[in-house]
Design an enzyme around this catalytic site. Structure first.
Site, short mmCIF file in Angstrom:
data_model
loop_
_atom_site.label_atom_id
_atom_site.label_comp_id
_atom_site.label_asym_id
_atom_site.label_seq_id
_atom_site.Cartn_x
_atom_site.Cartn_y
_atom_site.Cartn_z
N GLU A 231 -60.25 38.12 71.25
CA GLU A 231 -58.94 38.02 71.61
C GLU A 231 -58.43 39.15 72.65
O GLU A 231 -59.03 40.09 72.45
CB GLU A 231 -58.12 38.31 70.27
CG GLU A 231 -58.75 37.13 69.32
CD GLU A 231 -57.61 37.30 67.93
OE1 GLU A 231 -56.65 38.00 68.06
OE2 GLU A 231 -57.75 36.53 67.06
N LYS B 145 -56.56 42.24 73.55
CA LYS B 145 -55.81 43.30 73.17
C LYS B 145 -54.23 43.37 74.14
O LYS B 145 -54.47 44.26 74.84
CB LYS B 145 -56.63 44.54 73.03
CG LYS B 145 -55.74 45.48 72.14
CD LYS B 145 -56.95 46.69 71.86
CE LYS B 145 -56.34 47.64 70.70
NZ LYS B 145 -55.12 48.28 71.05
N ASP C 5 -51.04 44.68 75.17
CA ASP C 5 -50.59 46.18 74.84
C ASP C 5 -48.98 46.14 74.81
O ASP C 5 -48.30 46.24 75.69
CB ASP C 5 -50.70 46.92 76.25
CG ASP C 5 -50.97 48.59 75.88
OD1 ASP C 5 -50.65 48.85 74.82
OD2 ASP C 5 -50.96 49.33 77.00
N TYR D 190 -46.58 37.38 70.94
CA TYR D 190 -47.40 36.70 70.91
C TYR D 190 -48.30 36.85 69.42
O TYR D 190 -48.44 38.09 69.12
CB TYR D 190 -48.49 37.17 72.03
CG TYR D 190 -48.22 36.42 73.45
CD1 TYR D 190 -48.71 35.23 73.73
CD2 TYR D 190 -47.28 37.42 74.08
CE1 TYR D 190 -48.34 34.89 75.00
CE2 TYR D 190 -47.04 36.87 75.27
CZ TYR D 190 -47.31 35.60 75.95
OH TYR D 190 -46.88 34.97 77.04
N LYS E 91 -62.39 48.13 74.44
CA LYS E 91 -61.49 48.57 75.21
C LYS E 91 -62.12 48.65 76.66
O LYS E 91 -63.12 48.93 76.83
CB LYS E 91 -60.50 49.70 74.76
CG LYS E 91 -59.59 49.73 73.52
CD LYS E 91 -59.10 51.01 73.53
CE LYS E 91 -57.94 50.95 72.32
NZ LYS E 91 -57.27 52.31 72.44
N CYS F 107 -67.93 84.90 101.01
CA CYS F 107 -68.38 83.43 100.93
C CYS F 107 -69.57 83.20 99.87
O CYS F 107 -70.35 84.21 99.89
CB CYS F 107 -68.66 83.26 102.34
SG CYS F 107 -69.52 81.43 102.14
N CYS G 106 -72.67 82.54 101.94
CA CYS G 106 -73.48 83.46 102.79
C CYS G 106 -73.27 84.83 102.69
O CYS G 106 -73.84 85.68 103.39
CB CYS G 106 -73.31 82.84 104.30
SG CYS G 106 -71.66 83.21 104.72
N CYS H 217 -64.81 80.67 106.11
CA CYS H 217 -65.73 81.66 105.94
C CYS H 217 -65.92 81.91 107.66
O CYS H 217 -65.79 81.09 108.28
CB CYS H 217 -67.09 81.39 105.25
SG CYS H 217 -68.33 82.25 105.82
N CYS I 62 -72.56 79.67 108.63
CA CYS I 62 -72.50 79.54 107.26
C CYS I 62 -73.13 78.00 107.01
O CYS I 62 -74.01 77.85 106.16
CB CYS I 62 -71.20 79.83 106.75
SG CYS I 62 -71.10 79.66 104.96
P1 AMP Z 1 -54.68 50.88 67.75
O1 AMP Z 1 -53.28 50.90 67.92
O2 AMP Z 1 -55.60 51.30 68.74
O3 AMP Z 1 -55.36 51.16 66.28
O4 AMP Z 1 -55.05 49.15 67.70
C1 AMP Z 1 -54.70 48.36 66.73
C2 AMP Z 1 -53.25 47.67 67.35
O5 AMP Z 1 -53.72 46.83 68.42
C3 AMP Z 1 -52.72 46.61 66.39
O6 AMP Z 1 -51.77 47.60 65.63
C4 AMP Z 1 -52.08 45.76 67.27
O7 AMP Z 1 -50.67 46.37 67.91
C5 AMP Z 1 -52.80 45.84 68.55
N1 AMP Z 1 -53.08 44.30 69.01
C6 AMP Z 1 -53.03 43.83 70.28
N2 AMP Z 1 -53.79 42.79 70.12
C7 AMP Z 1 -54.45 42.50 69.29
C8 AMP Z 1 -55.23 41.50 68.48
N3 AMP Z 1 -55.63 40.32 69.05
N4 AMP Z 1 -55.58 41.64 67.23
C9 AMP Z 1 -55.60 42.85 66.47
N5 AMP Z 1 -54.73 43.73 67.12
C10 AMP Z 1 -54.23 43.57 68.26
ZN ZN Z 2 -70.32 81.52 104.64
#
Ligand code: AMP
Ligand code: ZN
Length: 716
Positions: free
Chosen positions: A130, A132, A134, A261, A349, A443, A446, A461, A466
């Site tokens: 999946e 990750k 942010d 999501y 990551k 320097c 040298c 220098c 040099c």
């Molecule tokens: P960390 O904060 O580095 O410990 O990572 C865990 C966090 O990753 C979880 O608390 C989620 O907020 C986030 N996360 C994002 N995408 C996913 C995913 N597909 N599955 C699980 N955790 C996810």
């Molecule tokens: Zn020098």
């Protein structure tokens, strides 16, 4: 390593904990960041590593032992019935293979494994990979199909009730869509599983977990608006999402147009595969991530990871990697949890473009025009997927602007394919022994005077030659008759010097592939080849080494003489030698001792003596030793051959042997070679078109051999 004693390690751990706690509080509670997530991760990793190596120093309140942050007092608290865990991180394929290996071992031994005879590893693990995302982790509680509570992760057990704010997110359904049995069976659920799910969705409790995000588009739009209104901008989309959820006015949240999501569903339900969750969540009315997919093995995981790394820019939201989950949910129970997170999933990551490391020293590199440029020598750090040991500092003004001292912990950044730079100093991690950086008065290359260039920030220098001298010394060391490092031609040596990667001969031995890759005209393969050929010459022939030092008046022959003497003293034959032993040997010789050596005249003797007693040269030798260079005695130094005690002078070219081959042959058999005819000469070997040496031999009555005679002598 800078921190080696237990006390120093404890001190470092204390500093790291205090600083990490400070940043975590900002990040999780105040939704702001003084440093990048990547840099903070890097500090956490260092702490984690130190604790791993020194488990007696782990304390229960260490930031490595906990999840997330604290709930804000202004919100009502929500206790998670099922903990919201953290994930373990992997950054490369090896980490992932190690993880699989650990899991396989557990599964192999488990009596709980159904269907596999004695659990012996005949199966391979299938994964669901999946993105990750942010954003901000969120748990949504549905009670009898109705949205009841939205809660943040908090410390994993207790989060903040942010229900009112979550209600403003359009992609969060306020009531669950109830799927038909047929629909569920179509995505692989048994009819019993389908029935159970429908019951839970209609009359039970269901938790849906996922990520609240601000899309890149909304982030850009809002920041434009804030700029117009003179308001401070959002630092990044993640902060944007977190900040809008964790404030009290739902109107502000609504304005932020957040998205949700989903990836997890919990409750009194029964599913077989992680991959089914996505389809189930979709049928219940949630947004899911289309890119997520099944991978039959780790190779497919790696391919997906690479591919998404390229497509990442085009995604509507930010991701910081992938989460790789064991697809078979029956294995989750067997694998279970360890510490702060589950074993059955791993955050794989993207390599951080920013990491923290420490500045071991600042070297001054001399440019073509004599300008001195400071270069930070770092504790090796992985940034952007490669290991680097140097960072540019530009000039003294930059050092002052950063407030950098030697020994400091710094954040370095690799932006694109350039040499990393120091972007920030973390002064709170200081322990008091850090050293101020000053421009050298003389320097370092040298010994010439250093002057400030008028009207500029640069220092220079004054010695006009040099740069040329430095470069000559470096190229001499790697040349064929010396250390013989293949692939390091003059051009490349010059480039390495210009980039500040190499300022003395010892620096060749601390280079990493990562140092070279970002350089212009350096493809991956070339960087790798050069590092390999340097590594192939970590053990250098003794006489070649002495020759390579570039001591004035020391040619190959004198180097061999010196090497033989040294060996006779140390009584070593055909074995390895430490540079330390060479240092000691020469250090102990008086000028008179050296003058007495065979073939060593007074000028040469003085040159040797001076070179050896110069501090700068001592430092280079010690650095060579520290960088893992050692020496070996060569066959050509063997003293007991059939030509022992016989001195040859070679002149002209031979048909069957090159000059070097002839020399090697003579040395192998214990003979000596001299460059000029003297009383000590036993034979002059004359090939075609001999020079004046032959005339001299004739005049002084030295025996002369032609090629045939010479070959007979050495072969017969
Ligand atoms: P960390 O904060 O580095 O410990 O990572 C865990 C966090 O990753 C979880 O608390 C989620 O907020 C986030 N996360 C994002 N995408 C996913 C995913 N597909 N599955 C699980 N955790 C996810
Ligand atoms: Zn020098």
């Amino acid at each position: 390593m800078l921190h080696t004693t237990k006390a120093a390690i404890r001190q470092r751990i204390d500093r790291l904990r205090a600083q990490i706690n400070h940043y975590r509080y900002e990040y999780h509670v105040l939704d702001k960041s003084e440093i990048s997530d990547a840099a903070l991760d890097s500090l956490k990793n260092e702490l984690f590593r130190l604790e791993l190596e020194n488990p007696e120093l782990i304390t229960p309140d260490s930031p490595t032992q906990r999840v997330g942050g604290k709930p804000l007092a202004k919100f009502i608290k929500f206790r998670h019935e099922i903990g919201m865990y953290s994930l373990y991180d992997a950054f490369n394929e090896q980490d992932m293979r190690d993880w699989q290996e650990r899991n396989m071992n557990i599964l192999d031994k488990s009596p709980l494994l159904r269907g596999v005879p004695e659990g012996r590893g005949v199966f391979s693990l299938e994964y669901f990979i999946e993105l990750k995302v942010d954003g901000l982790a969120m748990s949504l509680k549905y009670d009898r199909g109705m949205f009841a509570v939205g809660a943040t992760r908090g410390d994993g057990e207790i989060g903040e009730d942010v229900t009112q704010n979550i209600r403003t997110i359009e992609s969060v359904p306020l009531s669950l869509r109830v799927p038909e049995s047929k629909e569920l069976e179509k995505i692989g659920l048994s009819s019993a599983q389908a029935k159970k799910l429908i019951v839970a969705a209609q009359s039970g409790i269901i938790y849906v977990r996922g990520e609240v995000v601000m899309t890149k588009k909304i982030f850009a739009k809002l920041n434009k608006k804030y700029a117009r209104e003179g308001k401070p901008p959002l630092a990044n989309p993640r902060n944007g999402a977190a900040g809008s959820i964790r404030q009290l006015d739902p109107k502000i949240t609504a304005e932020r147009e957040l998205d949700f999501y989903s990836y997890e569903i919990l409750g009194d339900i029964d599913l077989s595969k992680q991959s089914q969750k996505r389809e189930v969540l979709k049928l219940l009315g949630f947004k899911v991530i289309a890119e997520n997919r099944i991978c039959e093995d780790l190779e497919e995981v790696f391919a997906f990871y690479k591919d998404i790394g390229i497509k990442r820019e085009k995604l509507p939201f930010e991701i910081d990697g992938t989460v790789v989950k064991v697809n078979d949910l029956s294995l989750w129970d067997i694998l279970g949890m360890v510490g702060k997170g589950p074993r059955y999933m791993m955050a794989y990551k993207f390599p951080a473009m920013q990491v923290t490391t420490r500045v071991k020293n600042v070297a001054w590199q001399v440019g073509r025009t004599g300008t001195l440029t400071p270069v930070a020598e770092l504790e090796a750090a992985e940034v952007g997927g490669v290991t680097v040991t140097h960072a540019t500092l530009h000039n003294m003004d930059e050092i002052n602007r950063l407030g950098l001292k030697i020994g400091d912990t710094v954040i370095i950044e690799r932006a694109g394919d350039v040499i990393p730079k120091v972007v920030q100093v973390l002064p709170k991690l200081r322990i008091g022994s850090e050293k101020k950086i000053t421009v050298p008065k003389i320097c370092p290359m040298c010994g010439g005077r250093v002057e400030r260039v008028e009207g500029e920030v640069a220092y220079r220098c004054v010695n006009l030659s040099c740069y040329a001298v430095t470069l000559r010394g470096l190229t001499h060391f790697v040349s064929k008759s010396a250390a013989d490092i293949e692939g390091l031609g003059r051009k490349i040596v010059e480039q390495l010097e210009q980039e500040g990667l190499v300022s003395d001969i010892a620096d060749f031995y601390s280079l990493t592939e990562g140092d070279l890759k970002p350089l212009e005209r350096f493809a991956e393969k070339k960087a790798q080849n050069i590092i390999e050929s340097i590594n192939a010459r970590r053990v250098i022939d003794l006489s070649r080494f002495i020759y390579g030092l570039g001591i004035r008046h020391i040619g190959e022959e004198t180097a061999i003489t010196l090497a033989k003497k040294l060996l006779a003293q140390l009584k070593i034959k055909n074995s390895k030698l430490k540079i330390k032993e060479v240092i000691n040997y020469f250090g102990d010789l008086s000028l008179e001792d050296i003058k007495e050596m065979k073939d060593v005249g007074p000028i040469v003797a003085e040159s040797i003596f001076e070179w050896w007693h110069e501090k700068k040269n001592q430092a280079i030798l010690e650095k060579l030793e520290k960088n893992g260079v050692s020496l070996k005695t060569e066959e050509r130094l063997a003293e007991s051959g059939k030509l022992a005690g016989i001195t040859f002078v070679l002149t002209g070219t031979m048909a069957k042997l090159t000059r070097d081959e002839a020399k090697d042959k003579i040395r192998e058999l214990g003979g000596d070679i001299s460059e000029s005819v003297s009383k000590k000469t036993d034979f002059v070997v004359a090939g075609l078109e001999p020079g004046s040496k032959l005339d001299k031999a004739r005049k002084s009555g030295v025996k002369i051999l032609d090629e045939e005679g010479f070959l007979k002598m050495i072969n017969g």
